[in-house]
Design a protein around this motif. Structure first.
Motif, PDB file in Angstrom:
ATOM      1  N   MET A 341     -34.804 -41.245  34.268  1.00 42.90           N
ATOM      2  CA  MET A 341     -33.798 -40.860  33.534  1.00 42.90           C
ATOM      3  C   MET A 341     -33.749 -39.367  33.373  1.00 42.90           C
ATOM      4  O   MET A 341     -32.519 -39.018  33.277  1.00 42.90           O
ATOM      5  N   LEU A 352     -20.862 -33.276  35.415  1.00 36.74           N
ATOM      6  CA  LEU A 352     -19.912 -32.995  34.442  1.00 36.74           C
ATOM      7  C   LEU A 352     -19.215 -31.545  34.468  1.00 36.74           C
ATOM      8  O   LEU A 352     -18.049 -31.186  34.431  1.00 36.74           O
ATOM      9  N   LEU A 356     -15.380 -30.259  34.782  1.00 34.64           N
ATOM     10  CA  LEU A 356     -14.774 -29.258  33.943  1.00 34.64           C
ATOM     11  C   LEU A 356     -14.416 -28.104  34.593  1.00 34.64           C
ATOM     12  O   LEU A 356     -13.328 -27.831  34.491  1.00 34.64           O
ATOM     13  N   PHE A 359     -11.332 -29.308  36.155  1.00 34.45           N
ATOM     14  CA  PHE A 359     -10.040 -29.246  35.260  1.00 34.45           C
ATOM     15  C   PHE A 359      -9.432 -27.968  34.764  1.00 34.45           C
ATOM     16  O   PHE A 359      -8.530 -27.848  34.551  1.00 34.45           O
TER      17      PHE A 359
ATOM     18  N   TRP B  44     -23.861 -52.189  39.679  1.00 37.38           N
ATOM     19  CA  TRP B  44     -23.705 -50.708  39.598  1.00 37.38           C
ATOM     20  C   TRP B  44     -22.967 -50.081  40.527  1.00 37.38           C
ATOM     21  O   TRP B  44     -22.044 -48.867  40.041  1.00 37.38           O
ATOM     22  N   LEU B  48     -19.739 -47.967  39.570  1.00 31.20           N
ATOM     23  CA  LEU B  48     -19.600 -46.416  39.785  1.00 31.20           C
ATOM     24  C   LEU B  48     -18.143 -45.982  40.736  1.00 31.20           C
ATOM     25  O   LEU B  48     -17.672 -44.906  40.525  1.00 31.20           O
ATOM     26  N   ALA B  52     -15.796 -43.534  39.256  1.00 35.25           N
ATOM     27  CA  ALA B  52     -15.368 -42.158  40.186  1.00 35.25           C
ATOM     28  C   ALA B  52     -14.221 -42.213  40.849  1.00 35.25           C
ATOM     29  O   ALA B  52     -13.713 -41.207  40.994  1.00 35.25           O
ATOM     30  N   TRP B  92     -10.872 -33.726  27.473  1.00 32.81           N
ATOM     31  CA  TRP B  92     -11.406 -33.604  28.665  1.00 32.81           C
ATOM     32  C   TRP B  92     -12.911 -33.257  28.825  1.00 32.81           C
ATOM     33  O   TRP B  92     -13.768 -33.186  30.089  1.00 32.81           O
ATOM     34  N   THR B  93     -13.697 -32.711  27.918  1.00 30.05           N
ATOM     35  CA  THR B  93     -14.690 -32.439  27.452  1.00 30.05           C
ATOM     36  C   THR B  93     -15.776 -33.314  27.286  1.00 30.05           C
ATOM     37  O   THR B  93     -16.501 -33.999  27.955  1.00 30.05           O
ATOM     38  N   PRO B  96     -15.435 -37.324  29.614  1.00 26.74           N
ATOM     39  CA  PRO B  96     -16.512 -37.476  30.745  1.00 26.74           C
ATOM     40  C   PRO B  96     -17.904 -37.412  30.280  1.00 26.74           C
ATOM     41  O   PRO B  96     -18.761 -37.881  30.827  1.00 26.74           O
ATOM     42  N   THR B  97     -18.337 -36.417  29.304  1.00 28.19           N
ATOM     43  CA  THR B  97     -19.663 -36.316  28.722  1.00 28.19           C
ATOM     44  C   THR B  97     -20.051 -37.640  28.496  1.00 28.19           C
ATOM     45  O   THR B  97     -21.356 -38.104  28.709  1.00 28.19           O
ATOM     46  N   PHE B 100     -20.425 -40.085  31.335  1.00 32.00           N
ATOM     47  CA  PHE B 100     -21.634 -39.752  32.243  1.00 32.00           C
ATOM     48  C   PHE B 100     -22.973 -40.080  31.749  1.00 32.00           C
ATOM     49  O   PHE B 100     -23.857 -40.471  32.278  1.00 32.00           O
ATOM     50  N   LEU B 101     -23.082 -39.507  30.483  1.00 34.27           N
ATOM     51  CA  LEU B 101     -24.317 -39.783  29.875  1.00 34.27           C
ATOM     52  C   LEU B 101     -24.770 -41.223  29.511  1.00 34.27           C
ATOM     53  O   LEU B 101     -25.839 -41.636  29.808  1.00 34.27           O
ATOM     54  N   ILE B 103     -23.933 -43.557  31.670  1.00 35.86           N
ATOM     55  CA  ILE B 103     -24.042 -44.127  32.982  1.00 35.86           C
ATOM     56  C   ILE B 103     -25.686 -43.646  33.278  1.00 35.86           C
ATOM     57  O   ILE B 103     -26.640 -44.336  33.553  1.00 35.86           O
ATOM     58  N   ALA B 104     -25.896 -42.393  32.888  1.00 37.81           N
ATOM     59  CA  ALA B 104     -27.359 -41.953  33.094  1.00 37.81           C
ATOM     60  C   ALA B 104     -28.174 -42.549  32.260  1.00 37.81           C
ATOM     61  O   ALA B 104     -29.402 -42.794  32.899  1.00 37.81           O
ATOM     62  N   VAL B 105     -28.104 -43.018  31.114  1.00 41.13           N
ATOM     63  CA  VAL B 105     -29.024 -43.448  30.346  1.00 41.13           C
ATOM     64  C   VAL B 105     -29.226 -45.018  30.558  1.00 41.13           C
ATOM     65  O   VAL B 105     -30.159 -45.630  30.482  1.00 41.13           O
ATOM     66  N   GLN B 107     -28.309 -46.780  32.909  1.00 44.66           N
ATOM     67  CA  GLN B 107     -28.978 -47.194  34.430  1.00 44.66           C
ATOM     68  C   GLN B 107     -30.447 -47.399  34.551  1.00 44.66           C
ATOM     69  O   GLN B 107     -31.168 -48.237  35.277  1.00 44.66           O
ATOM     70  N   VAL B 108     -31.072 -46.759  33.384  1.00 44.47           N
ATOM     71  CA  VAL B 108     -32.566 -46.820  33.573  1.00 44.47           C
ATOM     72  C   VAL B 108     -33.034 -48.269  33.428  1.00 44.47           C
ATOM     73  O   VAL B 108     -34.163 -48.831  33.762  1.00 44.47           O
TER      74      VAL B 108
END
Lengths: 895, 259
Positions: A341, A352, A356, A359, B44, B48, B52, B92-93, B96-97, B100-101, B103-105, B107-108
């Motif tokens: 993880m 990310l 950006l 963008f 998953w 994704l 994506a 737009w910051t 996606p943050t 994405f985060l 998904i990252a957390v 998925q574990v």
């Protein structure tokens, strides 16, 4: 008479030849060096393209014959590619494209040409290093080129898994080549970093640098810390291949018997280091390209770059995160879910930042006035393809998913699409854009657009179908897909992709013709044909080979001042002063830091050396703390007082050179020289102590295997046989002296017979009871009698062996009592220890020796105030060498 | 003419859209799943793919629209603002943050459910990779490995019981090997000197799935392809008994000890 001699034809020819060589061959002019890098990279690009075509053939048509290549043995057998050739071609394609094309082209070619012009410097900070950085590429060209023709190519595959080596010749050449690529890049990195940091024109603050310069600057830092790791692991592999060292060789591993005798290292250590290097290494190419594309997009959008500072932080962030995502390449090795993880989060952050960045590019073209020139088309295609890589990174970061798509077309589509195809589009954009600056002419726009159209369409045809194929776990690089029946249906798209790849390469002929035609006959370009704002377009052309000009630039504004609604002009070059505004300039003119130019380079160099030693020390610690045995310092005859003396001497040298620096700054010339003398003497003393220690190890047979090492990892039958062999050789040598043996010879024979008796007893015991503990105990006794250990490496006292050895003096074995015996010794973990010692202390001694040579040369220089900077740089180096010694010596002598 | 370039770049999102839409239907998507936990991984993948894919098409379309709309204007025409909307940049910051985060957390959990806890079952077999074959060692009647009653197969194929947990020990005899069963969503690397455990359950009563061994860039890799046959426990035990009998029939008697 002398005048006649000067004017003689031979003398004139000599002058012409000398000038030609210094101007065009061994030039120190950054533009010429940039062009040299550019042409070399293009030649290797052609070779790499041919490899790519050869790889496409079996992917499309497995086991079909390529009749054109029938007579080239390295490519095919009877026109067919075989598995071995395929694997080797795959390796060499990656090697050529990454190390001989992409990195030299981007950092060497564009870096050398653009950096001084874009920041307003007269030339590079270190012109000699510029020249060397190009000419150090030639040993790499030769070594990697020669590796095609040796018996065994670099066989271990693209990830250089050493255990696959059967014959080491090709791999050694490959490693030597990579070492020189690394050396060249490091010299370039120091130069780029120092030039951008210190030689900026007045008014060119860091946040007025064009994005290309930010890309180059961050890449230089990345290079300085990544490439030494490459050098370190390359050295570890070379040590394994040539000297029997074993950092990355697990015990008993290997496809051949090449590494049967060594062990103790960790294969996974190699793979982790490989990915620590490889992921950031991709950014060495990508980051400057990101910067160049920003500049080109802004120029032809006729609009300032959107959110300049966030673009800078994105590039820096991508570079930084590149160091911490190595784990996502090893999700299927040995990694728990929560470790995964951590790496997954880092990888998604990377994705990310890519999003950006994209963008911001959209923000740049939004509301702009786009001009579809050839460089702009290539730059847009770069952006368009780049985001595909960014988003496919999300798949790579998702652990359960990545395990499924590993080696699949999805991965294959992601990496070469982003790294090779995207980079190629960026490189073409840069070549078309800066061609007028290089050659004073423009490339033909019409043919440039045809080149773009064909390249873009066929690249999509090559790589996009792979995303469809990725739905099945298809082994992308396998030339024999048809042998997997369940995947036979996936064959039809492959010929289509292969033909598209062939057409991509064919389209490059248009570029080649356009490029060379335009050099001679292209449309002449004035100073700023694109009406660009960045500084390089204000610099004079054609370039001055001496690197000097009368042009003294002052920068008044940022790099993207164009298309403003309030502006009377469409664009403002950075050198154009504002009508009613005075910009305060730095007092010393240049915008660099207030430290000497050499000092800035020295700090980055020391950072590189730190990275190099940190890799070696870290690897040693991993092995030391791992499950394998590691001998205590006492058992390998290291003396703690000698180690302490060495550290004390090193600290003393640091003190003396610091006093020398103080004296030089105070203008006390003779005192400064006296301190340099003292440092030199103490340094020699340090080296003397090291040499004595190494000779001691040599006398006990503890160096690595190829350096007359006699160390065995365990007491087994092989060990007993080696002891017997040595004893028989000694005995026959004595017996050859005839019947009239001296007393000394007779006593030697007695000793040999005594030890041979022990060996006989051991072998008899093992023959009678092959699987019993008795045989093993006898072997341990024999080993202990020859070389008594105080610690068996696993923290247990070998008391039984000590008792069974029946030796008079428990602290002395036969080897110590009778030094002429030189029998093999058993030291668990001894081979690994010997490798680590030889590599770490050898390299440290080498650095000390270099420092001593520099100190000796300083004795011929008047060390007054004007030379204080020189003394400061040397003392920085010396302190650093001392610091490394203070880490290394305790690590090996006490730990 | 200038607008046509924008249409050329539209090719990329169109192909992207086709990939997203067609991919799940392209020859039944991922390899047929016969495992207990494969659905979680497949889910998953599809998730994704859509996240994506939609992001990709959206961003590429935005680029193409800009290229189409803002090309060929007068060079004197004033351009829009230099720094854009703060709200837009924040959106737009942050969006996606967050995605994405998440998904990252999250998925574990899938990985942890599938692979973190080794099941408490006896080892079914030990698989050792060698160049260029895989040796499979089954424990004999004593249930222990590396005892005289072990049964060893070196033909590259493996028989395993279906509809129950299977625990394999993976080892390497020489180089780095990769053990992969795509239909069971299993992929594991093993380095010499280490051992790895993989566990799975085939939910079909009978299945024959491909094993893809080794790293594909290595020469001779395809020689190591194999077949994993899953069968009911009783058939599996019968097969083991039969193979053990064959092995014992060919066993060389141990030589007498030297006196």
């Amino acid at each position: 008479m002398s005048t006649r001699a000067i004017d003689s034809p031979s003398r004139r020819e000599g002058l012409h030849l000398g000038r030609f060589l210094s101007t065009y061959v061994f030039s120190r002019d950054h533009t010429v060096i940039g062009i040299q890098f550019l042409f070399s990279a293009l030649v290797w690009f052609l070779i790499g393209g041919l490899f790519a075509l050869r790889i496409c053939w079996p992917l499309a048509l497995p086991w079909s014959k390529a009749r054109m290549l029938e007579h080239l043995p390295i490519f095919a057998e009877s026109g067919q590619i075989v598995s071995e050739s395929y694997s080797l071609l795959f390796t060499m394609l990656a090697t050529v494209m990454i190390f001989l094309v992409a990195i030299p082209l981007v950092t060497g070619g564009f870096g050398s040409m653009l950096i001084p012009r874009m920041i307003g410097a007269e030339g590079m900070a270190f012109p000699m290093l510029s020249m060397l950085s190009y000419w150090f590429m030639w040993p790499a060209f030769i070594a990697i080129g020669a590796s095609f023709f040796v018996v065994a190519w670099p066989a271990p595959g693209w990830n250089s898994s050493l255990h696959l080596v059967v014959v080491p010749g090709g791999q050694v050449l490959w490693l030597v080549g990579l070492t020189f690529v690394g050396l060249s890049s490091m010299l370039g990195a120091m130069n780029h970093f120092t030039t951008i940091l210190q030689l900026r024109a007045p008014g060119m603050t860091m946040f007025r640098l064009p994005m290309t310069m930010w890309g180059m600057f961050i890449t230089a830092i990345l290079q300085a810390f990544v490439l030494p790791v490459l050098a370190a692991v390359g050295l570890m592999q070379l040590m394994a291949l040539k000297f029997g060292a074993s950092f990355v060789i697990s015990k008993g591993s290997g496809a051949s018997g090449l590494f049967a005798a060594i062990g103790g290292g960790q294969l996974l250590l190699w793979h982790h280091l490989l990915w620590f290097i490889s992921h950031p290494a991709a950014y060495l190419v990508l980051l400057p390209m990101l910067g160049m594309v920003c500049d080109i997009l802004a120029c032809f959008a006729r609009k300032p770059l959107f959110d300049y500072k966030r673009m800078v932080s994105s590039i820096a962030g991508i570079a930084g995160l590149g160091f911490v995502v190595l784990g996502h390449h090893a999700f299927v090795s040995v990694m728990g879910p929560f470790q995964s993880m951590t790496f997954a989060v880092a990888t998604t952050l990377l994705a990310l930042l890519c999003v950006l960045t994209f963008f911001n590019w959209i923000g740049t073209v939004w509301g702009s006035n786009i001009q579809f020139t050839t460089p702009m088309l290539f730059a847009i295609s770069f952006a368009s393809m780049f985001i595909l890589g960014g988003l496919s990174g999300v798949f790579m970061a998702t652990t359960p998913m990545e395990a499924m798509i590993l080696d699949s077309c999805c991965l294959f589509a992601s990496f070469p699409y982003v790294f090779l195809a995207t980079t190629a589009m960026g490189a073409f954009a840069a070549i078309y854009f800066w061609f007028p600056k290089m050659f004073g002419r423009k490339m033909h726009e019409g043919w440039g657009k045809v080149h773009f159209l064909l390249t873009f369409v066929f690249l999509i045809g090559t790589f996009f179908p792979m995303h469809l194929l990725s739905q099945q776990d298809v082994i992308s690089s396998l030339g024999e897909l048809n042998r997997y029946e369940p995947f036979g249906y996936l064959m039809p798209p492959r010929p289509f992709m292969a033909w598209c790849a062939i057409l991509v390469v064919a389209a490059q002929c248009i570029f080649a013709i356009n490029f060379f035609y335009s050099i001679a006959f292209g449309e002449p370009a004035d100073g700023n044909p694109w009406q660009a704002t960045t500084h390089e377009w204000a610099a004079p052309r054609p370039p001055d080979h001496d690197g000097h000009s009368d042009f003294q630039p002052i920068v008044y504004r940022g790099p993207y001042e164009c298309g403003l609604s309030e502006a009377s002009l469409d664009y403002y070059p950075q050198t154009m002063p504002p009508p009613d505004e005075q910009i305060p300039l730095p007092s010393d003119g240049r915008a660099g830091l207030s430290i000497p130019i050499g000092g800035a380079g020295m700090w980055l160099f020391l950072g590189s050396v730190f990275s190099f030693f940190a890799t070696l020390i870290g690897s040693t610690l991993v092995l030391r703390l791992g499950p394998a045995a590691w001998p205590s310092p006492h058992d390998v005859h290291l003396s703690k007082p000698v180690g302490a003396l060495s550290v004390f001497v090193l600290i003393s040298t640091s003190l003396s050179i610091a006093l020398g620096l103080g004296a030089a700054r105070a203008g006390l010339v003779s005192k400064a020289k006296a301190y340099v003398w003292l440092t030199l003497l103490l340094g020699c003393m340090f080296l003397g102590v090291r040499l004595h220690e190494y000779l001691t190890l040599l006398s006990y047979g503890i160096p690595p295997a190829q350096f007359h090492g006699l160390v065995f990892e365990k007491a087994d039958l092989q060990y007993a046989a080696a002891v017997r062999k040595q004893l028989n050789e000694l005995k026959s040598a004595v017996m050859q002296r005839g019947d009239d043996l001296s007393e000394n010879d007779q006593s030697r024979i007695q000793v040999i017979d005594h030890v041979l008796g022990k060996v006989d007893a051991v072998e008899l015991a093992i023959r009678n009871e092959p699987d019993s503990q008795e045989g093993f105990s006898r072997l341990m006794e024999l080993a202990f009698a020859i070389y008594p250990l105080h610690d068996d490496g696993a923290g247990q006292q070998p008391t039984e062996a000590r008792a069974g050895a029946g030796h008079a003096d428990e602290t002395e074995g036969f080897n110590e009592q009778y030094p002429w015996l030189r029998l093999p010794v058993v030291i668990p973990g001894g081979r690994m220890w010997a490798s680590a010692y030889a590599l770490l202390m050898g390299l440290h001694a080498l650095h000390v020796a270099v420092g001593l040579i520099v100190l000796a040369l300083m004795l011929f220089v008047v060390l007054d105030r004007s030379r204080a900077n020189l003394v400061e740089n040397v003392s920085l180096y010396w302190h650093f060498v001392g610091l490394m010694g203070m880490c290394l010596i305790p690590l090996l002598h006490w730990f | 003419m200038k607008h046509y370039w924008a249409f050329l770049f539209l090719l990329v999102p169109i192909l992207g859209l086709l990939t997203v839409v067609l991919a799940p239907n392209f020859n039944d998507g991922l390899p047929p799943d016969v495992s207990e936990n494969g659905w979680a991984i497949d889910r998953w993948f599809i998730f994704l793919l859509y996240v994506a894919g939609i992001s990709f098409v959206f961003m590429e379309c935005a680029l193409c629209y800009s290229l189409w709309h803002y090309s060929g204007r007068s060079s004197r025409e004033p351009r829009k603002s230099r720094h854009g909307s703060r709200l837009l940049k924040a959106a737009w910051t942050i969006l996606p943050t967050f995605v994405f985060l998440l998904i990252a957390v999250y998925q574990v959990k899938t990985l942890a459910d599938a692979q973190a806890r080794r099941p408490d079952v006896p080892i079914t077999a030990e698989v050792t990779g060698r160049q260029f074959r895989w040796d499979v060692r089954y424990p004999g009647a004593d249930g222990l490995l590396h005892t005289p009653d072990d049964m060893v197969c070196v033909d590259g194929d493996i028989h395993l019981p279906s509809q129950q947990k299977v625990l394999l020990v993976i080892k390497s005899g020489d180089v780095l090997h990769r053990f992969s069963m795509p239909n069971l969503r299993i992929l594991q690397d093993v380095a010499p000197g280490t051992e790895q455990y993989v566990w799975f359950m085939c939910r079909e009563p009978r299945a024959a799935v491909d094993m893809m061994f080794g790293e594909p860039w290595l020469w001779g890799a395809s020689n190591r392809k194999g077949l994993a046959t899953f069968e009911p426990d009783e058939d599996f035990k019968n097969w083991l008994t039969r193979k053990a009998a064959e092995q014992n029939a060919h066993r060389v008697p141990e030589p007498p000890h030297a006196e």
